[in-house]
Every structure is written in C-alpha cells, then in structure tokens.
Motif scaffolding. Structure first.
Motif, PDB file in Angstrom:
ATOM      1  N   LEU A 201       0.840  -1.190   0.000  1.00  0.00           N
ATOM      2  CA  LEU A 201       0.000   0.000   0.000  1.00  0.00           C
ATOM      3  C   LEU A 201       0.882   1.249   0.000  1.00  0.00           C
ATOM      4  O   LEU A 201       0.656   2.196  -0.764  1.00  0.00           O
ATOM      5  N   GLY A 202       1.896   1.195   0.853  1.00  0.00           N
ATOM      6  CA  GLY A 202       2.819   2.334   0.939  1.00  0.00           C
ATOM      7  C   GLY A 202       3.479   2.601  -0.401  1.00  0.00           C
ATOM      8  O   GLY A 202       3.640   3.752  -0.820  1.00  0.00           O
ATOM      9  N   GLY A 203       3.866   1.517  -1.068  1.00  0.00           N
ATOM     10  CA  GLY A 203       4.509   1.668  -2.369  1.00  0.00           C
ATOM     11  C   GLY A 203       3.605   2.389  -3.349  1.00  0.00           C
ATOM     12  O   GLY A 203       4.040   3.315  -4.060  1.00  0.00           O
TER      13      GLY A 203
ATOM     14  N   LEU B 129       1.826   8.970  -5.403  1.00  0.00           N
ATOM     15  CA  LEU B 129       1.137  10.256  -5.301  1.00  0.00           C
ATOM     16  C   LEU B 129       2.116  11.402  -5.060  1.00  0.00           C
ATOM     17  O   LEU B 129       1.759  12.558  -5.181  1.00  0.00           O
ATOM     18  N   ILE B 130       3.348  11.043  -4.682  1.00  0.00           N
ATOM     19  CA  ILE B 130       4.315  12.093  -4.358  1.00  0.00           C
ATOM     20  C   ILE B 130       5.207  12.350  -5.560  1.00  0.00           C
ATOM     21  O   ILE B 130       5.710  11.413  -6.175  1.00  0.00           O
ATOM     22  N   GLN B 131       5.387  13.622  -5.901  1.00  0.00           N
ATOM     23  CA  GLN B 131       6.288  13.956  -6.995  1.00  0.00           C
ATOM     24  C   GLN B 131       7.730  13.912  -6.509  1.00  0.00           C
ATOM     25  O   GLN B 131       8.037  14.434  -5.443  1.00  0.00           O
ATOM     26  N   ASP B 132       8.612  13.287  -7.280  1.00  0.00           N
ATOM     27  CA  ASP B 132      10.007  13.232  -6.835  1.00  0.00           C
ATOM     28  C   ASP B 132      10.918  13.976  -7.796  1.00  0.00           C
ATOM     29  O   ASP B 132      12.113  13.736  -7.848  1.00  0.00           O
TER      30      ASP B 132
ATOM     31  N   VAL C 293       9.527  11.521  -0.462  1.00  0.00           N
ATOM     32  CA  VAL C 293       9.399  10.102  -0.814  1.00  0.00           C
ATOM     33  C   VAL C 293      10.142   9.244   0.203  1.00  0.00           C
ATOM     34  O   VAL C 293       9.623   8.256   0.728  1.00  0.00           O
ATOM     35  N   ARG C 294      11.377   9.658   0.498  1.00  0.00           N
ATOM     36  CA  ARG C 294      12.191   8.882   1.452  1.00  0.00           C
ATOM     37  C   ARG C 294      11.495   8.810   2.802  1.00  0.00           C
ATOM     38  O   ARG C 294      11.396   7.742   3.420  1.00  0.00           O
ATOM     39  N   ALA C 295      11.030   9.979   3.268  1.00  0.00           N
ATOM     40  CA  ALA C 295      10.404  10.017   4.588  1.00  0.00           C
ATOM     41  C   ALA C 295       9.165   9.130   4.613  1.00  0.00           C
ATOM     42  O   ALA C 295       8.954   8.357   5.561  1.00  0.00           O
TER      43      ALA C 295
ATOM     44  N   ARG D  16      15.769   8.455  -9.758  1.00  0.00           N
ATOM     45  CA  ARG D  16      14.497   7.721  -9.691  1.00  0.00           C
ATOM     46  C   ARG D  16      14.179   7.304  -8.260  1.00  0.00           C
ATOM     47  O   ARG D  16      13.959   6.125  -7.965  1.00  0.00           O
ATOM     48  N   VAL D  17      14.178   8.302  -7.410  1.00  0.00           N
ATOM     49  CA  VAL D  17      14.018   8.036  -5.981  1.00  0.00           C
ATOM     50  C   VAL D  17      12.705   7.320  -5.689  1.00  0.00           C
ATOM     51  O   VAL D  17      12.667   6.349  -4.933  1.00  0.00           O
ATOM     52  N   ARG D  18      11.624   7.767  -6.299  1.00  0.00           N
ATOM     53  CA  ARG D  18      10.311   7.207  -5.996  1.00  0.00           C
ATOM     54  C   ARG D  18      10.234   5.743  -6.443  1.00  0.00           C
ATOM     55  O   ARG D  18       9.818   4.873  -5.693  1.00  0.00           O
TER      56      ARG D  18
END
Lengths: 522, 637
Positions: free
Chosen positions: A18-20, A25-28, A37-39, A115-117
């Motif tokens: 789910l978290g993935g 939804l978060i722009q990286d 994204v990291r947090a 490509r952090v996300r």
C-alpha cells in the motif's frame, strides 16, 4: 479483544505494498520531493516493523503450531485459499525482514539520487513479497510472493546497480527462475496428482506421500531452494549479484532473500518429503560442508571487500543447511537462529562496505589501509561486526554456529570436524581483510581525510550492534520461541512413512482441513 | 552483601565503560587512573573472595554465581555461571594483582602515546575476559574468556597499527590460536556427546564412571583439549605466534604474553585434570610436548639478541615447564610455577620495558651494555628476577622449579628423561637470562654518546611496580616449601580443586639431594654466562664461529616459521586463488548453466536490455504477472 484477533499478518504484509502505491502520489522531480518520498517510505516501513513487533509481543512461545492464522476462500475452483500464519520458525525471519527494511531505506538516504520514488516503491514491494513468503500457508500464495519478489529485486540490481548490473541482474533472475519452474511443476503435481485438490500447505504437510514418489518431488523443491541459499555449486550468481547491487540491495539480498532458500527447505521440502530428505541428507551435507570451506577459501583471496563478504555468505549459509540436515533439535534451532544472525552480521557488513564505498568510491582492499586513524568510530563498528560474523563468543554468530555444530556432531563426527574447520578459515579471511583495510600502516593522503560516521550512519549501525550483543549474550527469549516449533518440525521430518496405497484414495481434503484447523488455535 | 564474584568480574568492565564514555574527553591521566583503580578494586575483591574461601572448611570452599541461562535448547543447557574455588582464587589473585601493577606501570610507559585511552580500554577488557576464563563454571564460559583474551591479544599486539609488522603479528597470534580452538571446540563437542553437558561439576564428577580409563574417547577428548592449550599457551607445534607478539607494547607482553593469558592453557588442563587422569596416553603426550618445548625454546633464547625476544622464548620455555608438570600429574606444582613465573617474568618484561623506555625504543642487546649505573632500580630488580627464574635458593623460582623437577623424577607419570629435560632446560635458563643481564646492564656501554647523555631511570610510577614484583619474586615461593610438614601452604590450599597432595613418597634425603642438584645447575649456568659474557667478552661469539651451521639454525629458530609458510600458507593461498579463478569463475559458472550456453544466454539477454528499456520491461513483467493472477481470479464466483 486479544491481539491475536486482529488480522495483524495481513496488515503487516500489505502495508508496504500500500505504501509503495501511495508513493506514486508524491512527486520526486525535485530534491524536496525526493526527501518526502524517502520520509514516507521510512514511515511505512517503520509502521510495518511496529506491527511485527506487536506480533512478536502477542506470540505464544509455548505453542508449536501456526499462530495469528487468517484463512479465507480465494479461488475455490482451484482449491486456492488466502491462508497465512506464522510459527517459531517464520517469526524470527519476519522480524529480521521488517527490521532490516527501514535500515536500508535510511542508509539509501543519500546513496540513491536517481528515480528516488521508483526505487522506494521497489523496496516496499520487495518487503511485501518477502513477508508474504514467510507467512504463506497456501502453495499458490507462496508461489505468487516467491516470484513476485524477484521483480523488485531484479530491478534494484538492474537499475541502481554498478557497471555490470544488467549482466548480474539477468543472471540472478534466470538462475532463480530456473529453480522456481521446477518447484512449480512439483506444486502442480501435488495439487492434481496427489488427489487433494487443494493448494493448502498444512493439508499437504499432514498427508503422507508415497516414499517412492518423494524423491523427485523433493529434488525439484530442494533444487529451487538450493539455488536461492545458495548451496555449492549453485552459488555463482551470488557474487555477481552482490557486487553489482546497490548497498540496500545487497543487504536485503544477503539478509533476507538467501534465507528464503533455507526457509523453503525447512518449511516445505523437508517436512513434505521426509523420507527423501533423509535419503538426500548425506549428499546435501557434503555440499554444505564443501560450501563452508570453499566459500571461506575463496573469500580469503578476494580483492574486493564486497565480494569477500558475498563469498562469506556461501560459507555461513552452509552452516545453516548443515544444521537443518542434521535432523537434531540443536541443529534445527541453531539453524533458524543462524539465519537471523547471518542477516544481522552480513547485513551490517554490507552497510559498512557501502559506507566506505560512498566515501571513497572503491572497494578494492589495496586502496585502503590505516583508515582506523581517520575513522575510529567506524572502525569500532567494523571490528565488532566482523567478529560477530566470525563467531566470537559473546556476539551473535557464536550461539548459532556452536549449536549447529553440536547438532551436526551428534549425527556425524566427520561432518562436524570438517565444518568446524570453517571457524579457523573465517578468522583468517575476516581478520586479514580488517587488517588491510583498517590497520597496516598509516593512511594514505586520500584516506586520512575520510570523514567518520555521520549521525544517520550511527542510527543505522547502532541497532544492529545492539542486536549482535543481545543475541550473543541472551538469546534465551528468541530460542524459547524457536524451540517448540523446531521440536514439532523435528517430529514431522523424522516420521516414517510406509508405502501409501493409492494417493487418490486418501482421505478427503475437507475433512483433513477441518481437523488440522482445529489444532491451529490455542 | 555484594556478591564477590560479580565484583571481581565487573569492576574491570566498569572501568572500561567509564573510559569508553568519558576517557576520550578527559584524557590520558584520567583514563589511566580509572583503569588502574578498576583493576585494583578487582584485586581487593579477589582478596575478599580468598579470605572468604579460607574461612570455609576445605571441602566446602566453593562460591557460585549464576547470572542467567545462556543457551537453553531442549535438554541442553549452558548457563552464564561462575564459581570461585581455590584454583580460580589463585588465578584471580595473580591476574588482578599482577594486572594492577602493570596498569600502574603502563601509566608511565604509555605516557604521551596518542592511543593511550584506547590502550587502557583494551587492557581492562582483557582483564575482564581473563577473569571470565578462570571463573567460568563450565567449558563454554571458559571458552568465552578464552576467545575474548585472544581478541584482546590481537588488538593489543597490533596496537601500534602504523607498523605493518605489528598488524601481521596480531593476526598471526589470532589465527594460530584459532587452530588450537578448532581442536578445543571438537573436544567440547565430544564432551557434549558423552556427557550431554559442559558443566565442570557434572562433567568432571561423572567422568570417572562414564568414561572408561584409557579408552579411545577419553584420549581423544584430552588430546583435543590439550591441542587448544598448545595454541593459547604457546607450545609445540603452535608456539610460533608468541615471539612475534612482542610487537605489542611491553606492558602488554608482561601482562598478556607472560603472566596471564598464555597460562590459560595450563589452567584449563589443571581444571580438567580428572579427564586427563583417565588417559595415560594423553598425559604422556602432554609431558613430552612440555619437555620438548622447554628445550627447544630455551635453546633459541640462548642466541637471540633482541631483549624482548629472549624473554619471549624464555616464556615459551617456562610454559613448557608448567605443561611438563601437568603431564607428570603435578598439577599443584604447575600452578605454583604459573604464579611465581607471573611474578618474575612480568618483572623481567617490565624491566626490559624500562630499559627500552629510557633508550627511546631500542631493543637490540648488542647496542646496550653498562646500563647498571644509569638505571639502578631497573638493574637491581631485573637481577633479582633473573636469580628467581634461574632457580637460585631461596627465591621464588627455586621452589616452583624444584617442585616440578622432583615430580618429573618421582611421579608415576614421570621418568628420568623428563627430569633430564627439565635439568638441561634449567641450565640453559640460567645461561640465557644472565647473558641478558650481563649484556644489558654490565660491561662496555655500546650506546651513542647522545643517547647516553639522555639516559634516565624511569619514573616512580614505573619503578614502584618493579620493586613490588621484586619482593614477590623473592618471597613468592615461600608458600610452597617442601619437606617441612604443613609448610606447603600453596599445595594444601589447592588440594580441594586438584585432588589432594601427592604426599607419601617424599623422602627427605632424596629431596634434599634433588634440591642441591638443581641449585648447583643454576649456579653453574650463571657461572657459564659470567665466563662467556663478562670475563671473556666475545666468548659466546667464539662458540658461534666454531659451529656456524648449528648457530644459524638456532638463530633462525629452526626455520619453523619458514616451514609453515612453505608447507601450509602458500599452498592454501595458491589453491584458493585457483578455486576462485579457474573453478568458480570458469568451470562451475559455465557447467551449471550448461557448458557456457547459459552464460551466453545471459549475455544476449543483457545486451537486449542495455538499451535503457529496463523500466518498461519491468512494467511489462508486472502487467503480465497481474494478468495471470486476474485470469485465475476470474474463476472466483
């Protein structure tokens, strides 16, 4: 309402998934987005860890069967159900998984910039896959998680890895796939030919299988798991995968993924086909002992620190397999404990290697020397971790190694003696490496300017070192949880099965199922 | 009332933690005092434990402490358990007593070193592990200490890691010890197999009834345990690490590589003597190894010119005496010599350290000479220690060595050959140690003028411990005087741990003759040294010229290191490299995957993906997997 009444396992397994998706939804695109994204990934993994801690807290140590069981129909047409649960064998591995994942996210904080996300999605999906494997009590479910897990791991190596990453990723993928296909065939056979019409693992475990048929079924399962472990001579994917994977990938790969192999042997291959397991025991023990010695010897002459640690895994996992196939309580309990120990020590070693790599951009042993002068705190962590890995009494590795060897000795003295030689070899390759990296003269100019650990790295390493001491000095709580399940497991693998007449005339699955379910809840 | 065992054990650990937390900030002086105070406190606690023990009737002299269950699996259980009996009491007194003196001495010796806080942390950690070793009430807790002291030894030998040779020596020590540990562990597994436990009380209590005397399994267990001892206590064939260990700071050599750690093997065999009594073969092996080691090492000590190396080989040789004593069943004599040796050998090392300290690190005896005038206290105390180790009446070494020689001759496990070995060793001991004294403190001074001008006696914090040890080297043997009834207090005290005194066949006249002979040997040795190195300087060199081959053979330590390197180390490295390059990367990789086809397949697949479509490929896979699941799920009605 008791803790056990909540569907904690489902929450734990699917929260990372789910978290993935939530990360999407978060722009990286910018740095601030990357931080978010990291947090977010860290928070999801930490909550997952908390759920697993609750499970640990609610786990009943004196009960050997499956706990926190959840069961529901999924695809009844094929006898597929959503059936999960855990016992004293899977619990330590689950905790290891939920414990290591946040640490790898924390480590990757500055390590991963592209490509952090996508990266964090892969890590979280991977966590779901791993946890799923450890809790599945249905073959189909197990297989979905087992295969599903490969994809994020493949991507982590292939996208964020080193220069030969594609080669390593494909090799990793093909090796494990090749093994899984055989297992799939065996599973399908169990489903259709054994006449049960169900994929439920507990049902299959409770039904004796004709000894005459056990051989090839066991071989199919065992080969799949042996590649994963990896057991000599199926280990050659491992050094490539480890060396090319980014640090977090190596940590998860060594820390958890390799245990899928030993876990699979223990949960499925051995208890399903005990007669065959006993027949194959000698061959497998020979391979395990070869792995112990061979892995250590080859580790000794490596010039790349990461490759050295990778080969040391071959040696350490050999101990685990040896313990399981000793068919003794000491060996089995020690084997489970050693899976956890290896995850902690080797995970920490990969993190440590990652820390110097990110400073110096090399892992060649000859490029270092004397860095204890520049990085004293780092060196303390490195030394403790290395000592834990080589089984110094008082640290984690010793208890597992010692009990495994004690179990092995009670079964066969020659195997015991050969495996014990691993302790000498481990001291040689590890201390020699430490000597050349940390000590051996004053540091060169580049090395003398290396900064010591920063706060984030402290936070990553301290919990691991605390665990090393805890498991080395006071393993009683965890041993107490493993032991009843290991006892039950031992009864299962030691049972003698006479020839089963015709598999199709075996009792109906539903009856077995309901009777087996009765025993599930305390 | 505080538990004394806990106090003995945890005071050093407390010192370590204080220094770990505050030492770095508060500096060298603070660290030194904290560490020394911690060990002194442990010594007081050890004294308290000793007093408590003698307050009890002899057969009840045992204090216990069980901290927690360590490894409980099924019927197998190991506790973090400790015990204080007469044997461990003697050991704790030696460790903390000599240990405290060496800690104080270190404050002077290590003054100004940039790693001094780290040094004291290691030193306290060492004492903690050493105490764990001697206080453990089962083989596995002993093994914790056993490995722990090995670790500290590794860290302290390589303390000055700026020198590559120091690191190399540290690793060598650890690895050779681990070879011994390999055997020791196998011994433990056999014990588990036979007894189902590792508890001393149970194993040793049940051994005479469970094991058949002279049986193969009894011999195997004993020989394996003893093999562990040859690693730790530097006996043939695993002794080669000890001389190299001299790379460490000199107080470390005094504490770890002379007084305490290296005696762990002797302690362990004495602790498990009940097992050894069941195997005459093992006893014989122990005695022979001890006798040969004491001769070989003493002969090497005769020709070395590095002051610390002479002392290192001397230590190996003296440990050989203790092992010989064990082998002939004179356990109490072995522990007696262990104690007196701790006094005089620690003193010799610290004296050598004092010399090295005042010569800015010079260790070559050929460059010394005539230091008597400049270093009066060092010279005086070293001479006392030399007389003690040579075995001159009435110093400590005389009584302990005499006890060993007497037993070597008269014990049921002994024999004339063992006595001869011991006597020959005693002669060599007297020669090499007075060669050292004469070459260092007497004769012509070979130092450069500027070094001579800067010569100075060491500070009080170093000389006081020397004087204290000198006192012990003189009087330390008086607790074990034979012949006079009741004067062997030492043996009497140890009797409950070591199975009583081998009384009965002490014939007064014979004993006096034996004592006279050993005294004569010592005096003869000193005279020879005097003649070769004082009266006729160069007398030793003349002998070396007369037998050049023999001289080179001994000077090069019989080429044992070279043999190990040639026969074991290099082949293992070659084979390992071959396994990796040819077998792993070549053969296994290609054959597991079907003679290279698999590798080509990987390569081809990889090339397809090189073009950067990894992401889309992955998504394709994900979609595919989902599709399969959906297809199957579609049957869900």
């Amino acid at each position: 309402m008791a803790l056990t009444d909540y569907p904690l396992i489902t929450w734990m397994v699917f929260l990372p998934l789910l978290g993935g998706f939530a990360l999407m939804l978060i722009q990286d695109s910018d740095e601030a987005g990357g931080q978010r994204v990291r947090a977010a990934a860290l928070i999801f993994s930490l909550i997952t860890f908390l759920i697993s801690a609750a499970i640990y807290y609610g786990f009943q140590a004196d009960f050997a069967g499956m706990q926190f069981v959840e069961r529901g129909q999924w695809i009844p047409r094929f006898g597929i159900s959503y059936h999960v649960g855990l016992d004293g064998i899977s619990l330590p591995l689950i905790l290891l998984t939920t414990f290591l994942t946040p640490l790898t996210i924390l480590f990757s904080w500055r390590d991963i910039k592209s490509r952090v996300r996508f990266y964090h999605m892969a890590l979280l999906f991977l966590e779901t896959g791993m946890l799923g494997v450890f809790v599945s009590l249905d073959f189909f479910l197990f297989y979905v998680f087992w295969e599903g897990m490969l994809i994020p791991m493949y991507l982590i190596i292939g996208v964020w890895g080193g220069t030969r990453r594609i080669y390593a990723a494909v090799k990793f993928f093909l090796y494990t796939m090749a093994g899984s296909v055989l297992m799939l065939v065996a599973i399908l056979w169990l489903h259709f030919e054994a006449g049960t019409g169900t994929f439920d693992i507990l049902v299959h475990l409770s039904r004796p299988i004709d000894p005459a048929l056990q051989g090839w079924l066991f071989a199919a399962f065992a080969l799949s798991f042996a590649i994963k472990v990896p057991l000599f001579p199926f280990h050659t994917w491992l050094p490539d995968a480890h060396v090319e994977a980014p640090t977090a990938g190596s940590v998860i790969l060594a820390g958890v993924l390799l245990k899928m192999g030993t876990y699979g042997l223990m949960r499925l291959a051995m208890p399903l086909f005990p007669t065959a397991a006993r027949e194959f025991a000698t061959i497998i023990m020979v391979l395990a002992v070869i792995g112990i010695i061979y892995g250590a010897l080859v580790a000794m002459v490596q010039q790349d620190i990461k490759k050295l640690v990778a080969y040391s895994s071959v040696s350490h996992l050999g101990f685990v397999v040896l313990g399981l196939f000793s068919f003794t309580l000491l060996g089995a309990t020690g084997g489970v404990l050693q899976m956890v120990n290896h995850g902690i020590s080797t995970g920490a070693l990969f993190l440590i290697v990652g820390m110097i790599y990110s400073r110096r951009h090399t892992r060649q042993i000859e490029d270092f020397g004397g860095i204890a002068r520049a990085m004293p705190v780092f060196s303390i962590f490195f030394v403790i971790t290395a000592l834990g890995s080589i089984g110094l009494p008082g640290l984690n590795g010793f208890v597992g190694e010692f009990t495994i060897l004690a179990g092995t000795f009670s079964r066969s003295i020659p195997f015991g003696v050969a495996a014990t030689s691993g302790v000498v070899l481990a001291a040689i390759y590890m201390l020699w490496m430490l000597q050349r990296v940390l000590f051996n003269g004053e540091p060169s100019r580049v090395n003398s300017r290396l900064p010591d650990l920063n706060f984030r790295e402290w936070v990553v390493l301290v919990p691991l070192v605390v665990l090393m001491f805890w498991l080395g000095l006071y393993p009683k709580p965890i041993l107490g949880k493993i032991e009843p399940s290991a006892q039950a497991w031992l009864r299962q693998v030691n049972r003698r099965v006479l020839r089963v007449e015709s598999p199709r005339k075996a009792p109906l699955p539903q009856a077995v199922l309901s009777s087996s379910l009765k025993g599930l809840r305390p | 009332m505080m538990n004394l065992i806990a106090l003995i054990l945890f005071l050093p650990l407390a010192g370590l933690f204080v220094n770990l937390l505050f030492g770095w900030k508060l500096g060298e002086k603070f660290a030194g005092w904290v560490a020394s105070a911690a060990i002194s406190g442990a010594f007081l606690a050890a004294m308290g434990g000793f007093v408590r023990l003698i307050g009890l009737p002899p057969e009840a002299r045992l204090l216990r402490l069980v901290l927690f269950e360590w490894i409980p699996i099924g019927g197998f259980q190991v506790n973090a358990g400790f015990m204080l009996d007469p044997l461990s009491s003697v050991m704790t007194l030696v460790i903390t007593g000599v240990g405290a003196l060496i800690h104080f001495y270190s404050m002077g010796y290590m003054h100004g070193d940039r790693g001094v806080v780290r040094y004291f942390i290691y030193l306290n950690l060492f004492v903690f592990f050493m105490l764990t070793l001697v206080l453990g009430d089962n083989f596995l807790v002993l093994f914790v200490g056993w490995e722990g002291v090995g670790l500290c030894s590794y860290l302290l030998i390589g303390f000055w890691f700026g020198r590559e040779s120091a690191c190399e020596a540290g690793k060598k020590a650890f690895v050779f010890n681990r070879v011994g540990d390999f055997c020791f562990l196998i011994g433990l597994f056999l014990i588990i197999g036979v007894f189902g436990t590792l508890d001393f009380a149970e194993v040793l209590g049940r051994a005479p009834t469970t094991l058949v005397a002279g049986s193969g399994i009894a011999t195997a267990i004993c020989l394996l345990l003893f093999a562990g001892a040859t690693g730790k206590s530097a006996q043939i064939p695993l002794y080669v690490w000890l001389p190299d260990a001299m790379e460490g700071p000199t107080p470390v050599s005094a504490l770890i590589h002379a007084a305490t750690m290296v005696t762990a093997g002797v302690y362990m065999v004495a602790r498990a003597y009940v097992l050894f009594e069941l195997s005459p073969v093992a006893m014989n092996v122990v005695a022979i190894v001890g006798a040969v080691t004491l001769l070989v090492a003493a002969s090497i000590a005769l020709v070395q010119t590095d002051i610390k190396r002479v002392l290192a080989y001397s230590t190996v040789s003296q440990l050989g005496y203790m092992v010989l004593a064990l082998g002939v069943g004179a356990y109490s004599a072995a522990i007696f010599h262990l104690m007196t040796h701790a006094f005089f050998k620690a003193l010799l090392f610290m004296g050598a350290g004092s010399v090295i300290h005042s010569l800015d690190g010079e260790q070559e005896m050929n460059k010394m000479g005539g230091l008597n005038a400049a270093l009066p206290v060092t010279s005086m105390t070293c001479t006392i220690a030399a007389l003690a180790i040579a075995g001159v009446f009435p110093l400590a070494g005389f009584f302990s060595k005499d006890a060993i020689l007497y037993s070597a001759m008269t014990s049921e496990h002994g024999g004339v050959l063992f006595w001869l070995a011991g006597a020959a060793g005693a002669l060599m001991t007297a020669i090499y140690i007075f060669r050292l004294i004469f070459k260092t403190f007497h004769g012509k001074c070979n130092l450069t003028m500027e070094t001579q001008a800067r010569l100075h006696e060491s500070p009080r914090v170093m000389t006081l411990p020397l004087q204290a040890l000198a006192g012990l080297s003189i009087a330390g043997g008086w607790v074990g005087i034979p012949l006079i009834p009741g004067a062997d207090i030492f043996g009497g005290f140890l009797a409950p741990s070591l199975g009583g005194l081998a009384e009965g066949h002490h014939e007064a006249l014979f004993e006096v003759i034996m004592m006279a002979i050993s005294l004569a040997i010592a005096l003869l040795g000193i005279y020879i040294a005097y003649k070769l190195f004082v009266r006729n300087v160069g007398g030793g060199a003349a002998y070396a010229e007369r037998w050049p081959r023999l001289y080179r053979l001994v000077l090069n330590k019989y080429y044992v290191d070279e043999a190990y390197d040639y026969m074991i180390i290099q082949p293992v490295k070659r084979i390992s490299t071959r396994l990796w390059k040819d077998f792993d990367d070549g053969f296994v990789d290609s054959s597991v995957g079907g003679v290279g086809g698999f590798v080509r397949l990987i390569g081809a697949a990889a090339r397809q993906l090189q073009t950067g479509y990894v992401k889309s490929y992955a998504i394709t896979m994900l979609v595919g997997a989902l599709a399969v699941i959906l297809y199957l799920t579609s049957g869900m009605k």
